[in-house]
Scaffold this active site. Structure first.
Site, PDB file in Angstrom:
ATOM      1  N   GLY A 116      46.891  57.443  41.281  1.00  8.02           N
ATOM      2  CA  GLY A 116      47.326  56.792  40.253  1.00  8.02           C
ATOM      3  C   GLY A 116      48.565  57.617  39.665  1.00  8.02           C
ATOM      4  CB  CYS A 170      63.905  29.102  48.771  1.00  6.18           C
ATOM      5  SG  CYS A 170      64.235  27.586  48.246  1.00  6.18           S
TER       6      CYS A 170
END
Ligand code: LLP
Length: 424
Positions: free
Chosen positions: A236, A348
C-alpha cells in the site's frame, strides 16, 4: 528521473527514441537497476526486524521482473492460481508465498495445498472448504486469517481495501472466533494474521493504526492461548506520481517508522516474537517503468488533442482511478512547454484520456510521448479491447536492452476463438 541528451529522454542508460525505433511502440521499458534498488531499500530498512518482503505479483507479473526480485530474496503475494504458477516458475520458494484472494475455487485451494504455500483465508466459509480440500489431499496447510481492520486511508475509494464495507477479510470483531474455529478444523495450521488496507497511501499514519489493531488481535489470541508465527501488514505504500509529491511521498523508511515501534512494543509486552511480512507492489515496480507511445495525430479542436497509440487498453489507471501520470515528449525534452494539450489514446471511448490539460512543447505527428511511473498496474491490467494486441516489454540495464515480452499479433486475438462448424 533520467538523463537527457540530444533533446532525447534517456532511461536506464538508453536513448528511448532509439528503443522506440528498434522495438516499435507502444512499448513498456523497465529499468533493472531501479527495480533492484527499490527492493533493496525495503530490505535494508527492515533488516533489524525479522521481516519477509512478499512482492505483490498483481502489480506487475512479468517473469523477468519476478526472477530479478527472486534473486534479491523476495517472496510473493499471489492472488490467483495463475500468479502462483508465474511465481513458482520464477523460482520463488513455496515457503515465501502467500495465496491471497476473496473468492477461491476448490481448484485454487487444491493448487495452493499441493504447492505447499500458505493461504490467507478470507472467510469462515473458505476456511471450512480449505480444511475439506486439505483432508482430501491428506496434507496440512498453513493459513493466515485475512482481517478487515476497518481502517480508512485517504485514497481513491476503489483502492481502499480495509474499510468496513470492503469485500476483503473477516470483520475485526469475528477474527478471534474464526481463529478458534480454525484450531478445531483438521489439517489446518493457523500461523498468521493478514491485512491490507489499501494502495497508493501517502499518509503513513494509517499503517500505525492498522498495526495497532492487528497487534490488539494478537494480544486477544495470546490471552486465549493461541500463538502465531507472523503478522502480514500487506502493501500500500504510495509513490510520487506528480512532481509536487516528490517531497511528501513516503519511503520504506517512513513505513518502518510507522509500523515497527507499535509492532515491537506489543511483542515486548507479550513476551513473544513474530515475523513481520509486507506485501509491497507499487512501491517496488511503479517508478521502474515507462510506457513509450507514438503520436498519431495532433488536433486543434475545442481542446488541443494529442492522439497517441497507447490508451486504456495498456494503462487503465487514469480512466479507472482518475490517476495522474506525468507525460514527457521524449524527443523534445529540452524544449520549452508552450502549449496546453490533452493526451488521449486510440480507444473508441471518450473516457480514453491519459493526461488532461498538460503543458508540453509543441507536439507533432510522429513525436514520442512517454508516460512515466507506469510499472505498477500498467501491463498487468491491460486488455485487447478494440482488437488491439498487447504491446512488447523490454528491460534496460546500464545501456543494455533485452526483450522481456514479445508484442502480441492479430493471431493472438483470434487464437482461442472458435467458429461453430455450422457457420463454415
Ligand atoms: N497485498 C494485497 C492483499 C493487495 O490486495 C495489494 C493490492 C497489495 C498487497 C499491493 O499493494 P500496493 O503495494 O501495490 O499498493 N490497480 C490499482 C491498485 C490495486 C491494488 C490492489 N491490491 C491501481 O492501479 O492503483
Amino acid at each position: 528521473m533520467a538523463k537527457e541528451e540530444n533533446n532525447h529522454l534517456f532511461f536506464g542508460g538508453m536513448d528511448v527514441v532509439e528503443l522506440a525505433e528498434r522495438y516499435g511502440t507502444p512499448l513498456y521499458v523497465t529499468d533493472e537497476n531501479k527495480l533492484r534498488n527499490n527492493f533493496k531499500s525495503y530490505k535494508n530498512v527492515f533488516e533489524t526486524t525479522d521481516t519477509d518482503i512478499y512482492y505483490a505479483v498483481k502489480a506487475n507479473g512479468n517473469l523477468a521482473i519476478l526472477k530479478i526480485l527472486a534473486s534479491e530474496g523476495a517472496g510473493a503475494d499471489v492472488f490467483s492460481a495463475g500468479e502462483l504458477e508465474l511465481t513458482k516458475s520464477a523460482g520463488i520458494p513455496a515457503e515465501k508465498i502467500l495465496f491471497n484472494g476473496n473468492s477461491k475455487s476448490d481448484d485454487d485451494l487444491k493448487e495452493a495445498v499441493e504447492s505447499g504455500v500458505r493461504v490467507s483465508v478470507d472467510s469462515v466459509d473458505e476456511l471450512r472448504a480449505l480444511s475439506a480440500v486439505a483432508n482430501e489431499l491428506r496434507r496440512e496447510v498453513e493459513i493466515a486469517i485475512r482481517v478487515n481492520p476497518d481502517v480508512s486511508p485517504e485514497v481513491h475509494p476503489k483502492i481502499a481495501t480495509g474499510l468496513k464495507e470492503s469485500k476483503f477479510g473477516i470483520p475485526f470483531y469475528e477474527v478471534i472466533s474464526a481463529c478458534e474455529e480454525s484450531k478445531k478444523l483438521p489439517n489446518i495450521a493457523l500461523t498468521g494474521l493478514h491485512c491490507h488496507i489499501g494502495s497508493q497511501i501517502l499518509n503513513v499514519s494509517v499503517f500505525s493504526e492498522a498495526t495497532e489493531k492487528m497487534m490488539d488481535l494478537i494480544e486477544g489470541l495470546h490471552e486465549n492461548g493461541i500463538e502465531l508465527k507472523f503478522v502480514d501488514l500487506g502493501g500500500g505504500l504510495g509513490i510520487s506520481y506528480r512532481k509536487e509529491e516528490k517531497k511528501i511521498a513516503p519511503t520504506p523508511k517512513d513505513l518502518a517508522k510507522a509500523i515497527l515501534p507499535v509492532f515491537e512494543k506489543k511483542m515486548h509486552e507479550l513476551g513473544i516474537n513474530l515475523k513481520l511480512v509486507l506485501e509491497p507492489g507499487r512501491s517496488i515496480v511503479g517508478a521502474t517503468t515507462i510506457l513509450l507511445s507514438r503520436v498519431n495525430a495532433v488536433k486543434q479542436a475545442y481542446k488541443n488533442f494529442v492522439a497517441i497509440d497507447a490508451g486504456f487498453n495498456l494503462l487503465i489507471r487514469p480512466v479507472m482511478y482518475d490517476a495522474y501520470h506525468e507525460v514527457v515528449v521524449a524527443n523534445k525534452v529540452n524544449e520549452r512547454a508552450s502549449e496546453l494539450y490533452t493526451v488521449v489514446g486510440p480507444i473508441c471511448e471518450s473516457g480514453d484520456i491519459i493526461a488532461k490539460d498538460r503543458m508540453l512543447p509543441e507536439v507533432e505527428r510522429g513525436d514520442l510521448v512517454t508516460i512515466l511511473d507506469a510499472g505498477a498496474y500498467g501491463f498487468s491490467m491491460s486488455s485487447q479491447y478494440n482488437g488491439r494486441p498487447r504491446c512488447a516489454e523490454v528491460l534496460v540495464c546500464d545501456g543494455k536492452v533485452d526483450l522481456i515480452r514479445s508484442r502480441e499479433s492479430v493471431e493472438d486475438l483470434i487464437r482461442n476463438q472458435k467458429i461453430p462448424a455450422r457457420f463454415i
